[in-house]
Scaffold this active site. Structure first.
Site, PDB file in Angstrom:
ATOM      1  N   TYR A  94       0.848  -1.184   0.000  1.00 37.68           N
ATOM      2  CA  TYR A  94       0.000   0.000   0.000  1.00 37.68           C
ATOM      3  C   TYR A  94       0.885   1.235   0.000  1.00 37.68           C
ATOM      4  O   TYR A  94       2.012   1.222   0.503  1.00 37.68           O
ATOM      5  CB  TYR A  94      -0.894  -0.027   1.241  1.00 37.68           C
ATOM      6  CG  TYR A  94      -2.162   0.781   1.089  1.00 37.68           C
ATOM      7  CD1 TYR A  94      -3.144   0.397   0.180  1.00 37.68           C
ATOM      8  CD2 TYR A  94      -2.378   1.919   1.860  1.00 37.68           C
ATOM      9  CE1 TYR A  94      -4.308   1.131   0.048  1.00 37.68           C
ATOM     10  CE2 TYR A  94      -3.546   2.661   1.728  1.00 37.68           C
ATOM     11  CZ  TYR A  94      -4.503   2.267   0.823  1.00 37.68           C
ATOM     12  OH  TYR A  94      -5.654   2.989   0.685  1.00 37.68           O
ATOM     13  N   GLY A 254      -7.262   2.341  -7.347  1.00 36.18           N
ATOM     14  CA  GLY A 254      -6.007   2.325  -8.096  1.00 36.18           C
ATOM     15  C   GLY A 254      -4.890   1.562  -7.411  1.00 36.18           C
ATOM     16  O   GLY A 254      -3.712   1.818  -7.664  1.00 36.18           O
ATOM     17  N   TRP A 278     -10.325  10.766  -4.257  1.00 38.31           N
ATOM     18  CA  TRP A 278      -9.598  10.246  -3.101  1.00 38.31           C
ATOM     19  C   TRP A 278     -10.279  10.791  -1.851  1.00 38.31           C
ATOM     20  O   TRP A 278     -10.240  11.989  -1.585  1.00 38.31           O
ATOM     21  CB  TRP A 278      -8.140  10.710  -3.178  1.00 38.31           C
ATOM     22  CG  TRP A 278      -7.236  10.108  -2.164  1.00 38.31           C
ATOM     23  CD1 TRP A 278      -7.395   8.923  -1.499  1.00 38.31           C
ATOM     24  CD2 TRP A 278      -6.002  10.653  -1.691  1.00 38.31           C
ATOM     25  NE1 TRP A 278      -6.343   8.694  -0.661  1.00 38.31           N
ATOM     26  CE2 TRP A 278      -5.466   9.749  -0.752  1.00 38.31           C
ATOM     27  CE3 TRP A 278      -5.288  11.818  -1.980  1.00 38.31           C
ATOM     28  CZ2 TRP A 278      -4.267   9.968  -0.095  1.00 38.31           C
ATOM     29  CZ3 TRP A 278      -4.096  12.041  -1.326  1.00 38.31           C
ATOM     30  CH2 TRP A 278      -3.580  11.116  -0.398  1.00 38.31           C
ATOM     31  N   LEU A 279     -10.900   9.889  -1.114  1.00 41.69           N
ATOM     32  CA  LEU A 279     -11.669  10.312   0.060  1.00 41.69           C
ATOM     33  C   LEU A 279     -10.794  11.039   1.074  1.00 41.69           C
ATOM     34  O   LEU A 279     -11.237  12.010   1.704  1.00 41.69           O
ATOM     35  CB  LEU A 279     -12.348   9.094   0.708  1.00 41.69           C
ATOM     36  CG  LEU A 279     -13.279   9.397   1.877  1.00 41.69           C
ATOM     37  CD1 LEU A 279     -14.459  10.261   1.441  1.00 41.69           C
ATOM     38  CD2 LEU A 279     -13.770   8.109   2.540  1.00 41.69           C
TER      39      LEU A 279
END
Lengths: 340, 340
Positions: A94, A254, A278-279
């Site tokens: 990540y 993504g 993107w939150l």
């Protein structure tokens, strides 16, 4: 001594991490309010000390709860999902990774057990969810700062509350912030990776190739894509994206880091717009109160049966191994939710 | 009998094409006002009857001028550029193609020789450019309907007028319609494929790899790309597109039909927006008066030396073969302009 922190907490105070102490390790200077009881209860947590295969590196550990400070909240976790981002984080794949060792899990719902003397917004019995990622939700109990939590109504289903903070928020903002949808189109039905809002538009088609893969949302002039696992070529695009003028295709997730490949003719001659969402950035650009308002809006949709939780499998925390394995299976349509 | 028309004229009356009659072919029912003079002048035109290599299929022909109707305008062409879209159209590689045989050329500037009795907006001596593509500008004289023409001031350089209707319009709209540029940034300098507006932003960098290839315009938060000849990979993107948040990358042209390849991380985490621009669509979405206003705005910039014509090579019409060849050479930096 366990000291957990994360590179990507935003508004969560760092000190919250220092409250996670292993029952068998060296203890912090202050006994927690919980451990001060006659018989200290075990706080169990899914912890990983190294990145790797979640089935191998994640362990169920006994930890000791830290003291509840004046601005702190002692919570009992009720349920916490296993999301692909949790898996990627454990694998080390990540973009933003916590310091190790860390407690897994970024989403979940908890019930307030006790609050510090300075806490005014929460009381015992309230339900709360993390304000941001990085809290480590795969554990039975925790002490967090008040600002790290957001209250949610306790009259919504447990599964909905446990999965409310990421995907429904992302889906709602993607649907509302890019195109003007028609009045009367109400969002409905959450699914595993992102909410599918099947009732949003009668003509809309919702496609879910895999909970870990491509998901397509068509609603009005909006096309919402996830490029999580696949390089999505134009042949996989919905026909609406190729024929309708002026649509917006919004990419989120993504995590597979695959590019978007877009025909210039769609951009030029069909006025297709490619955007991303993107939150975390939305939260940075908006106040905590605006995020709370978003949560309440979603809860209202849940009460009106216009938004439902994804298909879920509830798994007791101690059976985490099977839950982790199930969550990583391709074409798994049911979200694994750990219950404590 | 020559009957030329095009699939993609928008507001140009079909009848204008029927005025193109070969001097050696069967004649129309009405003698033209020009051919009615004592010694009918030859109207020379670059005509192609088949798609293929422009150097082989384009021929200089003698044609006869049609009659000037009440709403018509008889013009003498002054100068007409050879654009890549003209070449693609002759090759048959363009999305929209005229019926054959056709006169080549879609841009140019002409001077009014005579007008029909119903024409009120133009008078002899005025300079005009095509309102839309498809007129066939590579000829010495023509009769067009008044609505097919737009007047331009005759106090601007001939080369600027001849190349005003496509690239500067496209560049100006791309710069003005997608992002809010800062006050005081004035556009300047037209180049061969698209205007480079080097003075627009002091920090802007204008890159021109080839007049037929990639051209990059950075101005404020705007990045303007041409994907005409190349598949543009992310490594070729300007660094600003990768580091600055919230920019818009606008694609135009796209004649090579190569896709845009965009990183999802730029879309999601940098809020990069991918858009396209098509001048023909802009014209459809706006009134003829708005297009005229755009032309006058550009002429004003030209007078203030904030917009200059691209580097040009003027070539007499009869030397069209060398001009066509030069226009197709890679890395040719000078635009070929036919003079009549």
């Amino acid at each position: 001594m366990w000291v957990c922190s994360t590179l990507w907490r935003v508004r969560t105070a760092a000190r919250q991490w220092r409250r996670l102490l292993p029952a068998s390790g060296c203890h912090g200077p202050a006994a927690s309010s919980y451990s001060a009881s006659a018989e200290p209860a075990r706080v169990r947590a899914l912890v990983y000390g190294h990145h790797g295969d979640p089935a191998k590196v994640v362990e169920l550990k006994n930890l000791e709860l830290a003291a509840v400070g004046g601005s702190d909240v002692h919570v009992k976790m009720l349920a916490a999902p296993i999301n692909p981002s949790d898996i990627n984080m454990i694998q080390g794949n990540y973009g933003l990774l916590p310091e190790l060792p860390a407690v897994g899990g970024n989403e979940g719902v908890a019930q307030v057990v006790a609050v510090g003397s300075n806490v005014t917004g929460l009381k015992p019995g309230d339900w709360v969810i993390p304000a941001n990622a990085g809290l480590g939700t795969w554990r039975t109990e925790a002490v967090f700062s008040e600002e790290a939590l957001i209250q949610v109504p306790s009259d919504i289903p447990l599964q909905s509350a446990a999965t409310l903070g990421v995907n429904p928020c992302t889906a709602y903002r993607m649907l509302m912030d890019f195109e003007q949808l028609q009045p009367g189109h109400a969002p409905a039905t959450a699914c595993s990776q992102l909410c599918r809002w099947e009732k949003l538009h009668r003509a809309a088609a919702a496609v879910s190739v895999s909970p870990l893969g491509l998901q397509v949302q068509l609603a009005g002039t909006l096309q919402v894509f996830s490029w999580d696992d696949h390089q999505v070529t134009e042949s996989q695009w919905p026909v609406q994206a190729k024929t309708r003028r002026g649509g917006t295709m919004v990419t989120y997730g993504g995590m597979a880091k695959q590019p978007v490949i877009a025909s210039v003719s769609l951009l030029i001659f069909k006025d297709l717009k490619l955007r991303g969402f993107w939150l975390s950035q939305w939260k940075k650009d908006h106040s905590p109160d605006q995020f709370k308002e978003l949560i309440l809006t979603l809860c209202d949709l849940i009460r009106r049966d216009q938004l439902t939780a994804p298909a879920c499998s509830q798994v007791p925390l101690q059976d985490y191994q099977s839950a982790l394995e199930a969550s990583m299976k391709p074409f798994m349509s049911s979200k694994q939710i750990l219950t404590m």
